[in-house]
Design a protein around this motif. Structure first.
Motif, PDB file in Angstrom:
ATOM      1  N   GLU A  81     -12.315  40.920 -59.593  1.00 18.88           N
ATOM      2  CA  GLU A  81     -11.486  41.745 -60.484  1.00 18.88           C
ATOM      3  C   GLU A  81     -10.647  42.714 -59.640  1.00 18.88           C
ATOM      4  O   GLU A  81      -9.451  42.885 -59.897  1.00 18.88           O
ATOM      5  CB  GLU A  81     -12.410  42.521 -61.428  1.00 18.88           C
ATOM      6  CG  GLU A  81     -11.676  43.256 -62.516  1.00 18.88           C
ATOM      7  CD  GLU A  81     -12.631  44.064 -63.396  1.00 18.88           C
ATOM      8  OE1 GLU A  81     -13.744  43.577 -63.710  1.00 18.88           O
ATOM      9  OE2 GLU A  81     -12.257  45.201 -63.749  1.00 18.88           O
ATOM     10  N   LYS A  82     -11.272  43.302 -58.637  1.00 20.52           N
ATOM     11  CA  LYS A  82     -10.546  44.230 -57.757  1.00 20.52           C
ATOM     12  C   LYS A  82      -9.452  43.520 -56.984  1.00 20.52           C
ATOM     13  O   LYS A  82      -8.340  44.018 -56.858  1.00 20.52           O
ATOM     14  CB  LYS A  82     -11.519  44.858 -56.746  1.00 20.52           C
ATOM     15  CG  LYS A  82     -12.266  46.013 -57.300  1.00 20.52           C
ATOM     16  CD  LYS A  82     -12.428  47.068 -56.219  1.00 20.52           C
ATOM     17  CE  LYS A  82     -12.451  48.434 -56.842  1.00 20.52           C
ATOM     18  NZ  LYS A  82     -12.178  49.486 -55.899  1.00 20.52           N
ATOM     19  N   ALA A  83      -9.817  42.343 -56.446  1.00 23.44           N
ATOM     20  CA  ALA A  83      -8.845  41.615 -55.620  1.00 23.44           C
ATOM     21  C   ALA A  83      -7.624  41.216 -56.448  1.00 23.44           C
ATOM     22  O   ALA A  83      -6.523  41.098 -55.915  1.00 23.44           O
ATOM     23  CB  ALA A  83      -9.512  40.392 -55.007  1.00 23.44           C
ATOM     24  N   PRO A 108      -3.046  64.499 -54.349  1.00 22.82           N
ATOM     25  CA  PRO A 108      -3.499  63.454 -53.425  1.00 22.82           C
ATOM     26  C   PRO A 108      -5.006  63.223 -53.497  1.00 22.82           C
ATOM     27  O   PRO A 108      -5.775  64.165 -53.628  1.00 22.82           O
ATOM     28  CB  PRO A 108      -3.139  64.002 -52.043  1.00 22.82           C
ATOM     29  CG  PRO A 108      -2.170  65.083 -52.275  1.00 22.82           C
ATOM     30  CD  PRO A 108      -2.381  65.606 -53.656  1.00 22.82           C
ATOM     31  N   GLU A 109      -5.366  61.955 -53.450  1.00 23.04           N
ATOM     32  CA  GLU A 109      -6.787  61.616 -53.283  1.00 23.04           C
ATOM     33  C   GLU A 109      -7.066  61.357 -51.801  1.00 23.04           C
ATOM     34  O   GLU A 109      -8.159  61.610 -51.315  1.00 23.04           O
ATOM     35  CB  GLU A 109      -7.127  60.369 -54.110  1.00 23.04           C
ATOM     36  CG  GLU A 109      -8.599  60.017 -54.021  1.00 23.04           C
ATOM     37  CD  GLU A 109      -8.938  58.656 -54.589  1.00 23.04           C
ATOM     38  OE1 GLU A 109      -8.574  58.364 -55.732  1.00 23.04           O
ATOM     39  OE2 GLU A 109      -9.576  57.884 -53.864  1.00 23.04           O
ATOM     40  N   VAL A 110      -6.064  60.859 -51.096  1.00 20.35           N
ATOM     41  CA  VAL A 110      -6.249  60.578 -49.666  1.00 20.35           C
ATOM     42  C   VAL A 110      -6.400  61.887 -48.889  1.00 20.35           C
ATOM     43  O   VAL A 110      -5.892  62.927 -49.306  1.00 20.35           O
ATOM     44  CB  VAL A 110      -5.044  59.801 -49.069  1.00 20.35           C
ATOM     45  CG1 VAL A 110      -4.994  58.388 -49.579  1.00 20.35           C
ATOM     46  CG2 VAL A 110      -3.742  60.522 -49.313  1.00 20.35           C
ATOM     47  N   GLN A 125       3.257  46.375 -55.015  1.00 17.06           N
ATOM     48  CA  GLN A 125       3.653  45.626 -56.218  1.00 17.06           C
ATOM     49  C   GLN A 125       2.422  45.284 -57.043  1.00 17.06           C
ATOM     50  O   GLN A 125       2.518  45.003 -58.228  1.00 17.06           O
ATOM     51  CB  GLN A 125       4.345  44.310 -55.809  1.00 17.06           C
ATOM     52  CG  GLN A 125       5.671  44.477 -55.115  1.00 17.06           C
ATOM     53  CD  GLN A 125       6.817  44.778 -56.079  1.00 17.06           C
ATOM     54  OE1 GLN A 125       6.605  44.985 -57.275  1.00 17.06           O
ATOM     55  NE2 GLN A 125       8.032  44.812 -55.549  1.00 17.06           N
ATOM     56  N   VAL A 126       1.257  45.300 -56.400  1.00 14.58           N
ATOM     57  CA  VAL A 126       0.029  44.893 -57.097  1.00 14.58           C
ATOM     58  C   VAL A 126      -0.527  46.067 -57.906  1.00 14.58           C
ATOM     59  O   VAL A 126      -0.885  45.917 -59.073  1.00 14.58           O
ATOM     60  CB  VAL A 126      -1.038  44.410 -56.080  1.00 14.58           C
ATOM     61  CG1 VAL A 126      -2.292  43.924 -56.789  1.00 14.58           C
ATOM     62  CG2 VAL A 126      -0.468  43.332 -55.176  1.00 14.58           C
ATOM     63  N   HIS A 127      -0.604  47.235 -57.300  1.00 13.55           N
ATOM     64  CA  HIS A 127      -1.127  48.437 -57.963  1.00 13.55           C
ATOM     65  C   HIS A 127      -0.319  49.615 -57.457  1.00 13.55           C
ATOM     66  O   HIS A 127      -0.302  49.906 -56.248  1.00 13.55           O
ATOM     67  CB  HIS A 127      -2.614  48.611 -57.634  1.00 13.55           C
ATOM     68  CG  HIS A 127      -3.301  49.633 -58.499  1.00 13.55           C
ATOM     69  ND1 HIS A 127      -2.922  50.952 -58.528  1.00 13.55           N
ATOM     70  CD2 HIS A 127      -4.342  49.524 -59.374  1.00 13.55           C
ATOM     71  CE1 HIS A 127      -3.711  51.616 -59.370  1.00 13.55           C
ATOM     72  NE2 HIS A 127      -4.584  50.761 -59.897  1.00 13.55           N
TER      73      HIS A 127
HETATM   74  N1  EPU Z   1      -1.834  50.104 -64.265  1.00 11.93           N
HETATM   75  C1  EPU Z   1      -0.503  49.829 -64.393  1.00 11.93           C
HETATM   76  N2  EPU Z   1       0.214  49.622 -63.247  1.00 11.93           N
HETATM   77  C2  EPU Z   1      -0.328  49.693 -62.028  1.00 11.93           C
HETATM   78  C3  EPU Z   1      -1.693  49.980 -61.897  1.00 11.93           C
HETATM   79  C4  EPU Z   1      -2.446  50.167 -63.039  1.00 11.93           C
HETATM   80  O1  EPU Z   1       0.029  49.767 -65.486  1.00 11.93           O
HETATM   81  O2  EPU Z   1       0.395  49.505 -61.041  1.00 11.93           O
HETATM   82  C5  EPU Z   1      -2.623  50.271 -65.488  1.00 11.93           C
HETATM   83  C6  EPU Z   1      -3.677  49.164 -65.628  1.00 11.93           C
HETATM   84  O3  EPU Z   1      -3.149  48.051 -66.238  1.00 11.93           O
HETATM   85  C7  EPU Z   1      -4.741  49.838 -66.450  1.00 11.93           C
HETATM   86  C8  EPU Z   1      -4.651  51.300 -66.036  1.00 11.93           C
HETATM   87  O4  EPU Z   1      -3.385  51.465 -65.396  1.00 11.93           O
HETATM   88  O5  EPU Z   1      -4.440  49.747 -67.825  1.00 11.93           O
HETATM   89  C9  EPU Z   1      -5.753  51.706 -65.076  1.00 11.93           C
HETATM   90  O6  EPU Z   1      -5.685  50.887 -63.911  1.00 11.93           O
HETATM   91  P1  EPU Z   1      -6.972  50.466 -63.068  1.00 11.93           P
HETATM   92  O7  EPU Z   1      -7.946  49.826 -63.963  1.00 11.93           O
HETATM   93  O8  EPU Z   1      -6.476  49.727 -61.891  1.00 11.93           O
HETATM   94  O9  EPU Z   1      -7.649  51.805 -62.655  1.00 11.93           O
HETATM   95  P2  EPU Z   1      -7.066  53.078 -61.937  1.00 11.93           P
HETATM   96  O10 EPU Z   1      -7.381  54.241 -62.817  1.00 11.93           O
HETATM   97  O11 EPU Z   1      -5.672  52.932 -61.499  1.00 11.93           O
HETATM   98  C10 EPU Z   1      -9.284  53.650 -60.717  1.00 11.93           C
HETATM   99  C11 EPU Z   1      -9.599  54.235 -59.385  1.00 11.93           C
HETATM  100  C12 EPU Z   1      -9.707  53.143 -58.339  1.00 11.93           C
HETATM  101  C13 EPU Z   1     -10.726  52.125 -58.786  1.00 11.93           C
HETATM  102  C14 EPU Z   1     -10.251  51.548 -60.138  1.00 11.93           C
HETATM  103  C15 EPU Z   1     -11.167  50.489 -60.702  1.00 11.93           C
HETATM  104  C16 EPU Z   1      -8.647  56.429 -59.034  1.00 11.93           C
HETATM  105  C17 EPU Z   1      -7.461  57.212 -58.619  1.00 11.93           C
HETATM  106  N3  EPU Z   1      -8.514  55.122 -59.005  1.00 11.93           N
HETATM  107  O12 EPU Z   1      -7.956  53.142 -60.631  1.00 11.93           O
HETATM  108  O13 EPU Z   1     -10.175  53.766 -57.142  1.00 11.93           O
HETATM  109  O14 EPU Z   1     -10.820  51.102 -57.843  1.00 11.93           O
HETATM  110  O15 EPU Z   1     -10.176  52.636 -61.093  1.00 11.93           O
HETATM  111  O16 EPU Z   1     -12.382  51.003 -61.009  1.00 11.93           O
HETATM  112  O17 EPU Z   1      -9.681  56.995 -59.358  1.00 11.93           O
HETATM  113  C18 EPU Z   1      -9.717  54.652 -54.994  1.00 11.93           C
HETATM  114  O18 EPU Z   1     -10.391  55.620 -55.321  1.00 11.93           O
HETATM  115  O19 EPU Z   1      -9.199  54.557 -53.835  1.00 11.93           O
HETATM  116  C19 EPU Z   1      -9.486  53.617 -55.968  1.00 11.93           C
HETATM  117  C20 EPU Z   1      -8.712  52.593 -55.718  1.00 11.93           C
END
Ligand code: EPU
Length: 308
Positions: A219-221, A302-304, A264-266
């Motif tokens: 799912e992550k990938a 920033p989280e980084v 482009q992915v996230h």
């Molecule tokens: N989304 C978009 N476009 C994007 C990315 C995401 O529309 O480019 C939408 C997704 O479709 C989804 C929502 O945003 O509806 C949330 O996205 P996602 O599920 O990817 O979760 P996230 O909140 O962006 C968090 C954590 C990640 C963790 C994921 C999965 C933070 C800042 N991010 O991301 O953690 O991997 O949930 O559990 O807390 C990290 O800490 O380095 C990190 C990557």
């Protein structure tokens, strides 16, 4: 704007300092490039980088630095770190060799530098449940505790029974997990280094744990640029919103400065496309913040971790 944290770096080296560090008999490299030690592959050199192999060595090097009044910084897997300066004028302590993973009653005990992915694989094999929910997070176990690494399925805080912290003067203390002030992507370590971590894990069936691990990783990938050079999510999620979704809605996917590009992915990942410079990253992150602020009135934080 992304602001670099300012530290009071003490200019090194001088002969007295190097002799005292050499006397610790811990491996210490001068002028060590930090880029290769980070997942985004950016940054200059550390004036000195120490690689302790065990707790005794860690204590010795901390004590020496403390007596010399040298600034110390800690480096784990370098997966959430962007080094934006040409020189980090400090003693960087790399925890990577503090990497033991020992099974014990009701869980595991790991060195602060144990690789999280290796730890997950090991616990899955041993039929210990929980950590598989952290699949796909590059980290050391100590770094994961310091940042309370996590995602949709788990946060490491859920499993921390206790940690051994070493203060900057080398004093050790054991602290229970519930006294570490865990919060979203943070913990209160009072500037100490995580030397050892004890994780409480329930009994599980290896086959099922492996299946869950694989499915979370897949799912992550599919939703994150796991194989590219990044520092993970750049910004914290603001409240209940997703930073990635806001950046995406602002039309920033693919936008770039030099060799840094919004994935482009996230959209909450900035990719070093190969020729990226730390300043490209800083400029692009600033552009993302400014655009999201003007479009949605949201200040992304920033989280980084930034080293200057
Ligand atoms: N989304 C978009 N476009 C994007 C990315 C995401 O529309 O480019 C939408 C997704 O479709 C989804 C929502 O945003 O509806 C949330 O996205 P996602 O599920 O990817 O979760 P996230 O909140 O962006 C968090 C954590 C990640 C963790 C994921 C999965 C933070 C800042 N991010 O991301 O953690 O991997 O949930 O559990 O807390 C990290 O800490 O380095 C990190 C990557």
């Amino acid at each position: 704007m992304i602001r670099a944290a300012t530290g009071v770096g003490i200019p090194m080296p001088d002969q007295e300092v190097w002799s005292a560090l050499a006397a610790t008999r811990v491996e210490i490299r001068p002028d060590c490039p930090l880029g290769p030690q980070t997942t985004i592959r950016l940054g200059g050199v550390a004036t000195a980088l120490a690689r302790p192999r065990n707790l005794d060595e860690l204590v010795r090097v901390l004590k020496a630095a403390n007596e010399l009044g040298i600034e110390v910084r800690f480096l784990g897997a370098g997966s959430n770190l962007v080094v934006v300066t040409d020189r980090v004028p400090s003693l960087v302590i790399h925890t990577k060799r503090l990497d033991w993973i020992v099974r014990e009653d009701g869980g595991v005990r790991c060195g602060g530098g144990a690789n999280l992915v290796s730890t997950i694989r090991r616990t899955v094999k041993w039929g210990l449940a929980g950590l598989e929910g952290l699949a796909g997070i590059p980290a050391t176990v100590g770094g994961a505790v310091a940042m309370n690494a996590g995602g949709k399925y788990a946060e490491i805080a859920e499993f921390v029974r206790s940690v051994t912290l070493l203060s900057l003067d080398g004093t050790a203390r054991d602290v229970p997990g519930d006294a570490l002030g865990f919060r979203y992507r943070g913990a209160d370590l009072g500037g100490a280094i995580v030397a050892e971590v004890r994780l409480a894990l329930a009994e599980g069936v290896p086959y099922r744990l492996r299946k869950r691990f694989r499915s979370i990783l897949a799912e992550k990938a599919a939703s994150q640029p796991l194989s590219e050079w990044t520092a993970g999510c750049v910004f914290k999620n603001p409240g209940c919103e997703s930073a990635g979704r806001l950046i995406d809605r602002a039309g920033l996917k693919g936008s770039s400065v030099g060799g840094a590009a919004v994935s482009q992915v996230h959209a909450n990942f900035i990719v070093n496309t190969g020729q990226g410079k730390a300043q490209d990253f800083v400029a692009l992150a600033g552009k993302v913040q400014a655009t999201v602020a003007s479009r949605f009135g949201v200040e992304l934080e920033p989280e980084v971790v930034i080293w200057s």
